[in-house]
Design an enzyme around this catalytic site. Sequence first.
Site, PDB file in Angstrom:
ATOM      1  N   HIS A 105      -7.620  -5.842  -0.630  1.00 54.77           N
ATOM      2  CA  HIS A 105      -6.366  -5.188  -0.232  1.00 54.77           C
ATOM      3  C   HIS A 105      -5.631  -6.080   0.764  1.00 54.77           C
ATOM      4  O   HIS A 105      -5.606  -5.812   1.970  1.00 54.77           O
ATOM      5  CB  HIS A 105      -6.722  -3.834   0.389  1.00 54.77           C
TER       6      HIS A 105
ATOM      7  N   SER B  86       0.822  -1.191   0.000  1.00 54.28           N
ATOM      8  CA  SER B  86       0.000   0.000   0.000  1.00 54.28           C
ATOM      9  C   SER B  86       0.865   1.253   0.000  1.00 54.28           C
ATOM     10  O   SER B  86       1.653   1.466  -0.915  1.00 54.28           O
ATOM     11  CB  SER B  86      -0.985  -0.056   1.158  1.00 54.28           C
TER      12      SER B  86
ATOM     13  N   ASP C 141      -9.321  -5.238  -5.299  1.00 51.02           N
ATOM     14  CA  ASP C 141      -8.884  -4.226  -4.336  1.00 51.02           C
ATOM     15  C   ASP C 141      -9.685  -2.946  -4.566  1.00 51.02           C
ATOM     16  O   ASP C 141      -9.539  -2.284  -5.593  1.00 51.02           O
ATOM     17  CB  ASP C 141      -7.390  -3.949  -4.519  1.00 51.02           C
TER      18      ASP C 141
END
Length: 653
Positions: free
Chosen positions: A338, A201, A307
């Site tokens: 995610h 991320s 995601d």
Amino acid sequence: MPIPARRMRFTTWRSLATVAVAALVATLLAPAAAHGAPRESTPVYSYENAIRESVWVDTGLDGDGDGKSDRVAVDIVRPRELAQQGRRVPVIMDASPYYSCCGRGNESQLKTYDANGNVVQMPLFYDNYFVPRGYAFVGVDLAGTNRSDGCVDVGGRSDIQSAKAVIDWLNGRAKAYTTRTGADPAKATWTNGRTGMIGKSWDGTIANGVAATGVKGLKTIVPISAISSWYDYYFAQGAPLYDSGPDWLSGYVDSPEATAKCAAVQQKLVDGAPRTGDWTKFWTERDYVKDASRVKASVFLVHGMQDLNVRTKNFGQWWSALAKNGVERKIWLSQTGHVDPFDFRRGAWVDALHRWFDHELLGYDNGIDDEPMADIERHPDQWVTSSVWPPRATGTTILRPGTGTQAGVGTLGLRKGSGTETFTDDPQLSETDWAAHIDRSTSEKAGFVTEPLSKDLRLSGSSKVTVTATPTTSTAHLSAVLVDLGPDAIRDYADGGEGITTLTDRTCWGPSTTGDSSCYKVTQAKTTDVASTVLSRGWADLGNYASLVKGVPLTPGKAYTITLDLAATDHVVPAGHRLALIVAGTDKDLIDPPSSTPTLTLDLSRTSAGVPFVGGAEAFAKATAGSAAAASSSVLAGVHDPHTALRVPGDTR
């Protein structure tokens, strides 16, 4: 698609790495492999006795405006035995804003320190696993977080320089100190400078951004669920994806010192990112895709195809730019949201990552460069490979919507359609609702469906949908989704775990110490049975029809044409299923609604979808020819509304 540069890059490496050099590498870094060049690093060094130290690297910036150059904290774990022998080691680095505020990994681990300020627990398994194998692990606190000076600027110059300066220091080009405020210098004489960055991320986003600077010494990056352009994290062609901006995100991770000093930077985040969705120079600074030509590092990219946090347009455009510029690369695509690959394919991931770093940072000829470029999760825990991604046989096919026997229930095929379809924006309904009622005339969407397929049909890459629409109001948001209509068992990406369930048993990945365990909770796939699966999505503000830079008010009654970029994916629509295109307004919880409630009329003769089918138009024609089972008229339930309680590009779900 350009021919991948995988072999070219490694051939160059090998032409320079003579037998003598290979023997030297074997001697210095892998004493256990005495017979011939090594193919795998082994855990021969003590983790418990590893050197643990902290330095503060001078970034050359003064983000917090205190008149002093900002220093970022760098925590290091490295093999003591190699240091005592004067042997230099490569570095694996994770630069993160989350080491003190929010944690890393499925168990939200934080850095912890001893009384002397040296790191005790480094989150995740990287140090436990790789330090005994002859690597150093480095955890960098981004400017404005944890023990670093400066301010968080959410993907901008300060964020990127936080990590780039560390790579410069590792290669002898920057200064560092043994304390945050002192003058005693720290030298990186223990490393050969060869660095690999990894992170999920925001951390992986920093890896993308640093690679886009072309910094020397960065040999590879492993971005997991990472952003490639921050505009595309917050907006989709003018349509807002979140009801807050980067100023909120900065405040979420700021250290107490940064909160006290960084009001001016916070205001710049507000001013530079207007909620209108207009493109500003703020976004240009945070667009790494435009600088893909500078990338010299190899890239091992991982992303969940469902995601809905860092949406998959981010990996698709980054991957395409890397391919265009001949970057050596590898990709894993899962069915999850995610989620880190350590939590959806643990054993295979650790093995692949180990071999990747051995190859890229130690120069071991272990064959990973000759393996398929892509691993794709076709069904939960069932993986396939592609030698190249997207496959070379992939060709964009133009599909055309047509009217059917009911309003809003149309056809989808190769022939150009005619007529119109009308729908009214309903912000209370989502893509799942639209797909569930695809065979019914409903006021909030226009759906277009193929006949049941007689052959499997594979989509691979990014689609585009061109829409010509006439609104009744001065504002309108559009959504376009591709849907696989048919029964399946998929990972439940809309659940809070985004496709995984965390169990109580643990598995261990390297040695542990009293303060830093290498043992993590086991996970398993969280699945759900569905009758429809959304496989790709795209959104836009119709007011951005002429320009991404600035949206304009619409004239009610006037037709506008806009092309929506749909997210990258790789999906097989099985024989017997149908493929649908749905065009609607607000996609509940995935984009914010416009200020009005428009009704839009689609001109079907000027509406189309460009879809990347493996085999191109011929494959589509064959799959839609012939007879197949009749379509169901029942409600085609999919996942429930996606879990969107916490919209932060991090690990917490």
